[in-house]
Scaffold this motif. Structure first.
Motif, PDB file in Angstrom:
ATOM      1  N   GLN A 163     -15.533  -7.418   0.934  1.00 29.21           N
ATOM      2  CA  GLN A 163     -15.111  -8.540   0.097  1.00 29.21           C
ATOM      3  C   GLN A 163     -14.555  -9.634   1.004  1.00 29.21           C
ATOM      4  O   GLN A 163     -13.745  -9.381   1.875  1.00 29.21           O
ATOM      5  CB  GLN A 163     -14.046  -8.098  -0.890  1.00 29.21           C
ATOM      6  CG  GLN A 163     -13.608  -9.193  -1.847  1.00 29.21           C
ATOM      7  CD  GLN A 163     -12.595  -8.693  -2.859  1.00 29.21           C
ATOM      8  OE1 GLN A 163     -12.267  -7.511  -2.892  1.00 29.21           O
ATOM      9  NE2 GLN A 163     -12.095  -9.591  -3.678  1.00 29.21           N
ATOM     10  N   VAL A 164     -14.997 -10.851   0.739  1.00 27.42           N
ATOM     11  CA  VAL A 164     -14.564 -11.972   1.555  1.00 27.42           C
ATOM     12  C   VAL A 164     -13.194 -12.450   1.095  1.00 27.42           C
ATOM     13  O   VAL A 164     -12.937 -12.582  -0.102  1.00 27.42           O
ATOM     14  CB  VAL A 164     -15.579 -13.126   1.467  1.00 27.42           C
ATOM     15  CG1 VAL A 164     -15.061 -14.356   2.204  1.00 27.42           C
ATOM     16  CG2 VAL A 164     -16.927 -12.701   2.009  1.00 27.42           C
ATOM     17  N   SER A 185     -11.853 -13.129   6.373  1.00 28.72           N
ATOM     18  CA  SER A 185     -12.093 -11.709   6.654  1.00 28.72           C
ATOM     19  C   SER A 185     -13.180 -11.207   5.718  1.00 28.72           C
ATOM     20  O   SER A 185     -13.432 -11.783   4.663  1.00 28.72           O
ATOM     21  CB  SER A 185     -10.809 -10.899   6.461  1.00 28.72           C
ATOM     22  OG  SER A 185     -10.389 -10.965   5.109  1.00 28.72           O
ATOM     23  N   GLY A 186     -13.829 -10.117   6.141  1.00 24.56           N
ATOM     24  CA  GLY A 186     -14.910  -9.568   5.338  1.00 24.56           C
ATOM     25  C   GLY A 186     -16.260 -10.112   5.755  1.00 24.56           C
ATOM     26  O   GLY A 186     -16.357 -11.068   6.523  1.00 24.56           O
ATOM     27  N   ALA A 196     -15.161 -18.245  16.629  1.00 24.39           N
ATOM     28  CA  ALA A 196     -14.976 -16.867  17.096  1.00 24.39           C
ATOM     29  C   ALA A 196     -13.900 -16.155  16.275  1.00 24.39           C
ATOM     30  O   ALA A 196     -14.020 -14.961  15.989  1.00 24.39           O
ATOM     31  CB  ALA A 196     -14.616 -16.862  18.573  1.00 24.39           C
ATOM     32  N   LYS A 197     -12.874 -16.888  15.888  1.00 24.81           N
ATOM     33  CA  LYS A 197     -11.785 -16.301  15.103  1.00 24.81           C
ATOM     34  C   LYS A 197     -12.012 -16.458  13.599  1.00 24.81           C
ATOM     35  O   LYS A 197     -11.208 -15.975  12.811  1.00 24.81           O
ATOM     36  CB  LYS A 197     -10.456 -16.951  15.483  1.00 24.81           C
ATOM     37  CG  LYS A 197     -10.003 -16.671  16.891  1.00 24.81           C
ATOM     38  CD  LYS A 197      -8.649 -17.315  17.176  1.00 24.81           C
ATOM     39  CE  LYS A 197      -8.179 -17.008  18.580  1.00 24.81           C
ATOM     40  NZ  LYS A 197      -6.858 -17.632  18.865  1.00 24.81           N
ATOM     41  N   ARG A 198     -13.085 -17.166  13.240  1.00 24.74           N
ATOM     42  CA  ARG A 198     -13.386 -17.448  11.830  1.00 24.74           C
ATOM     43  C   ARG A 198     -12.160 -18.047  11.145  1.00 24.74           C
ATOM     44  O   ARG A 198     -11.743 -17.636  10.065  1.00 24.74           O
ATOM     45  CB  ARG A 198     -13.874 -16.202  11.099  1.00 24.74           C
ATOM     46  CG  ARG A 198     -15.145 -15.623  11.689  1.00 24.74           C
ATOM     47  CD  ARG A 198     -15.961 -14.837  10.673  1.00 24.74           C
ATOM     48  NE  ARG A 198     -15.237 -13.706  10.124  1.00 24.74           N
ATOM     49  CZ  ARG A 198     -15.691 -12.956   9.135  1.00 24.74           C
ATOM     50  NH1 ARG A 198     -16.852 -13.237   8.576  1.00 24.74           N
ATOM     51  NH2 ARG A 198     -14.999 -11.944   8.698  1.00 24.74           N
ATOM     52  N   TRP A 217     -12.693 -19.633  -1.739  1.00 27.74           N
ATOM     53  CA  TRP A 217     -11.414 -20.334  -1.777  1.00 27.74           C
ATOM     54  C   TRP A 217     -10.291 -19.408  -1.351  1.00 27.74           C
ATOM     55  O   TRP A 217     -10.310 -18.209  -1.669  1.00 27.74           O
ATOM     56  CB  TRP A 217     -11.118 -20.829  -3.191  1.00 27.74           C
ATOM     57  CG  TRP A 217     -11.941 -21.978  -3.649  1.00 27.74           C
ATOM     58  CD1 TRP A 217     -13.128 -21.926  -4.314  1.00 27.74           C
ATOM     59  CD2 TRP A 217     -11.646 -23.371  -3.499  1.00 27.74           C
ATOM     60  NE1 TRP A 217     -13.586 -23.188  -4.589  1.00 27.74           N
ATOM     61  CE2 TRP A 217     -12.682 -24.102  -4.090  1.00 27.74           C
ATOM     62  CE3 TRP A 217     -10.578 -24.065  -2.915  1.00 27.74           C
ATOM     63  CZ2 TRP A 217     -12.703 -25.501  -4.129  1.00 27.74           C
ATOM     64  CZ3 TRP A 217     -10.604 -25.456  -2.955  1.00 27.74           C
ATOM     65  CH2 TRP A 217     -11.650 -26.152  -3.555  1.00 27.74           C
ATOM     66  N   GLY A 218      -9.313 -19.977  -0.681  1.00 31.32           N
ATOM     67  CA  GLY A 218      -8.102 -19.243  -0.386  1.00 31.32           C
ATOM     68  C   GLY A 218      -7.133 -19.334  -1.546  1.00 31.32           C
ATOM     69  O   GLY A 218      -7.373 -20.032  -2.538  1.00 31.32           O
TER      70      GLY A 218
END
Length: 116
Positions: free
Chosen positions: A1-2, A25-26, A74-76, A106-107
């Motif tokens: 899951q993103v 993440s994800g 690289a760190k997304r 969305w965050g």
């Protein structure tokens, strides 16, 4: 899951600076564009800044010359450096990732409060 997780918000005096971060993440498709939006109480969510996969950037007129969007593939992670903050910058700031396909991500938002 993103998941997109913002951080770096807080309370700052007018004229101060904050650096917002949004970490992904994800498993997710390639992101074509990253954006920062903000929403103040009683107002619509508005675009603050955007950066494309090619590095092209756009800014809302209200933040030009004060805010800078950048990313670390690289760190997304995408960043928003906010300088010379004003009370009218007070809002919840959200990051958004537009993938090559599918719906945008969305965050959950991070609160920025600028005191006069």
């Amino acid at each position: 899951q993103v998941q997109l997780v913002e951080s770096g918000g807080g309370l700052v005096q007018a004229g101060g600076s904050l650096r917002l971060s949004c970490a992904a993440s994800g498993s997710m498709p390639r992101i074509n564009a990253w954006s920062w939006y903000r929403q103040a109480p009683g107002k619509q969510r508005e675009l603050v800044a955007e950066i494309t996969s090619g590095g092209f950037t756009i800014y809302a007129d209200s933040v030009k010359g004060r805010f800078t969007i950048s990313r670390d593939n690289a760190k997304r992670t995408v960043y928003l450096q906010a300088n010379s903050l004003k009370p009218e910058d007070t809002a919840v700031y959200y990051c958004k990732g537009v993938p090559a396909w599918g719906s945008p991500y969305w965050g959950q938002g991070t609160q920025v409060t600028v005191s006069s």
